[in-house]
Design a protein around this motif. Sequence first.
Motif, short mmCIF file in Angstrom:
data_model
loop_
_atom_site.label_atom_id
_atom_site.label_comp_id
_atom_site.label_asym_id
_atom_site.label_seq_id
_atom_site.Cartn_x
_atom_site.Cartn_y
_atom_site.Cartn_z
N ALA A 116 0.84 -1.19 0.00
CA ALA A 116 0.00 0.00 0.00
C ALA A 116 0.88 1.25 0.00
N VAL A 117 0.41 2.32 -0.66
CA VAL A 117 1.21 3.53 -0.83
C VAL A 117 0.55 4.70 -0.11
N ARG A 118 1.36 5.50 0.56
CA ARG A 118 0.89 6.70 1.25
C ARG A 118 1.64 7.91 0.74
N GLN A 119 0.90 8.92 0.26
CA GLN A 119 1.52 10.21 -0.06
C GLN A 119 1.47 11.05 1.20
N VAL A 120 2.64 11.44 1.69
CA VAL A 120 2.75 12.06 3.00
C VAL A 120 2.32 13.52 2.96
N SER A 121 1.44 13.88 3.89
CA SER A 121 0.97 15.25 4.02
C SER A 121 1.67 15.94 5.18
N SER A 122 1.50 17.25 5.28
CA SER A 122 2.08 17.98 6.40
C SER A 122 1.46 17.52 7.72
N ALA A 123 0.16 17.18 7.68
CA ALA A 123 -0.51 16.71 8.90
C ALA A 123 0.09 15.41 9.39
N ASP A 124 0.53 14.56 8.45
CA ASP A 124 1.14 13.28 8.84
C ASP A 124 2.38 13.49 9.71
N LEU A 125 3.10 14.57 9.47
CA LEU A 125 4.37 14.81 10.16
C LEU A 125 4.25 15.81 11.29
N ASP A 126 3.04 16.21 11.60
CA ASP A 126 2.83 17.19 12.65
C ASP A 126 3.11 16.60 14.03
N GLY A 127 3.79 17.37 14.86
CA GLY A 127 3.93 17.00 16.26
C GLY A 127 5.07 16.07 16.59
N ILE A 128 6.03 15.88 15.70
CA ILE A 128 7.18 15.02 16.00
C ILE A 128 8.03 15.70 17.08
N GLY A 129 8.34 14.96 18.13
CA GLY A 129 9.03 15.54 19.28
C GLY A 129 10.43 16.02 18.96
N SER A 130 10.86 17.04 19.67
CA SER A 130 12.19 17.60 19.50
C SER A 130 13.26 16.55 19.81
N GLY A 131 14.24 16.44 18.94
CA GLY A 131 15.32 15.48 19.15
C GLY A 131 14.97 14.06 18.78
N SER A 132 13.80 13.85 18.17
CA SER A 132 13.38 12.51 17.79
C SER A 132 14.32 11.90 16.76
N VAL A 192 6.55 6.46 12.20
CA VAL A 192 5.47 6.10 13.13
C VAL A 192 4.31 7.07 12.97
N HIS A 193 4.60 8.34 12.85
CA HIS A 193 3.54 9.34 12.73
C HIS A 193 2.72 9.13 11.45
N VAL A 194 3.39 8.79 10.36
CA VAL A 194 2.66 8.56 9.11
C VAL A 194 1.76 7.33 9.25
N LEU A 195 2.28 6.26 9.79
CA LEU A 195 1.47 5.05 9.97
C LEU A 195 0.32 5.28 10.95
N ALA A 196 0.56 6.08 11.98
CA ALA A 196 -0.51 6.39 12.92
C ALA A 196 -1.61 7.21 12.25
N SER A 197 -1.23 8.10 11.34
CA SER A 197 -2.23 8.85 10.58
C SER A 197 -3.08 7.91 9.73
N MET A 198 -2.43 6.95 9.11
CA MET A 198 -3.17 5.96 8.32
C MET A 198 -4.13 5.16 9.19
N ASN A 199 -3.77 5.01 10.46
CA ASN A 199 -4.56 4.20 11.38
C ASN A 199 -5.68 4.99 12.06
N GLY A 200 -5.86 6.24 11.67
CA GLY A 200 -6.95 7.02 12.26
C GLY A 200 -6.51 8.12 13.18
N GLY A 201 -5.20 8.28 13.38
CA GLY A 201 -4.72 9.38 14.18
C GLY A 201 -3.91 8.95 15.39
N TRP A 202 -3.26 9.93 15.98
CA TRP A 202 -2.32 9.69 17.08
C TRP A 202 -3.03 9.16 18.32
N GLN A 203 -4.08 9.81 18.74
CA GLN A 203 -4.78 9.39 19.95
C GLN A 203 -5.51 8.07 19.74
#
Length: 387
Positions: free
Chosen positions: A108-124, A153-164
């Motif tokens: 399966a293919v995901r085109q990454v959006s800005s929302a997919d990468l939002d909130g990545i912790g500092s120094g990750s 992880v953030h992109v896959l979590a977006s595919m899964n319905g979101g972070w929370q």
Amino acid sequence: MASHVRVSKKAALLALIAATGVSLAPIPAAADGRTAPQPALSTAGEQAVTAPGIPRLPGGLSALSWLVADAETGSVLAARSPHRKLAPASTLKTLFAVTVLPKFSAGAVRQVSSADLDGIGSGSSVVGIQQGRRYTVADLWRGVFLRSGNDAVHVLASMNGGWQTTAREMQQTARRLGAHDTTVKSPDGYDAPGQVSSAYDLTVFARAGLANDDFARYCATARATFPGAGGSTTIENTNRLLAGSHGMSRYPGIIGVKNGYTSKAGNTLIAAARRNGRTLLVTVLNPQSAVPNAVYKEAGALLDWGFGTAGSTQPVGTLHAVNAAYHGGPMRPVAAQATGAETRESSPWRPALVLGAGGAGLAVVALGALLARWRQPRPTGRRGDGG
């Protein structure tokens, strides 16, 4: 193989068995087929059976918590404070993978959006996911397992319905597996208030993960190619026992699983290895020694001890909730992985989840795999920290 459009007959069978109310035998089982009684695993202190002919535990172990288990029987061979709640760092990605990996096909293919990468912790730690670029799910999982990429992880979590949503599902998966020391706040393992796990729980997650061919293949991959800005680039696994890097030799028989580090967690590691027909799991959390590579050296020493017992030691407890059974002969996949090659045959594990004591929730896991057949990816934004 995990996919959101197909499900194994075994997963369907398990769900069907659970639906009819039939309970499978607890594990581990004695040689004559009867259930083997297991002692209760204490929550604190060092635990190991000492008897003539059983090697003494290695000296110099400085980790706040550690555990040695037989991956096939679920027997805990030795432990120190196995239920102590500590920050897990990226070893929590094992639970993320157990929860999310079965839902999406590798192609399966995901085109990454800005929302997919939002909130990545500092120094990750990141693998270098770029907004607007297309990645296969397999690319993303290689980013998770090899580079511990919180961006993946953030992109896959977006595919899964979101972070929370993903954090909640991980929490549910932990409970279904009988892992009660874990509180999930940030699915990538990034330090977050209240986020904890234990050596016991993390070993349970790794054992459940190794029952999935794709999980086992990704976590055993030392090197792979990854889409980069100027074409494909080579990425190396940050698990030094697997890659044989940064002053560490590749551990004989190593088959994964996952390492981690944050300022709060210190160094953490779950390591699996197979030698002479036995597969062992060792989890080491936060060594206090200032020795370079302490987490890898202590894990290696505990693996050596476990293999040195040659099955002669008596268990001090059990990973009762799930049984990941090994099917196969010589560790040909380990030899393949020594070259850094990732092949479809690289996994030495076959899927085989067995309900055990307190493991009735696994029926829900099996049913979830069945339902995943009809589940489609749900692209959506979410917020969260990196790990």
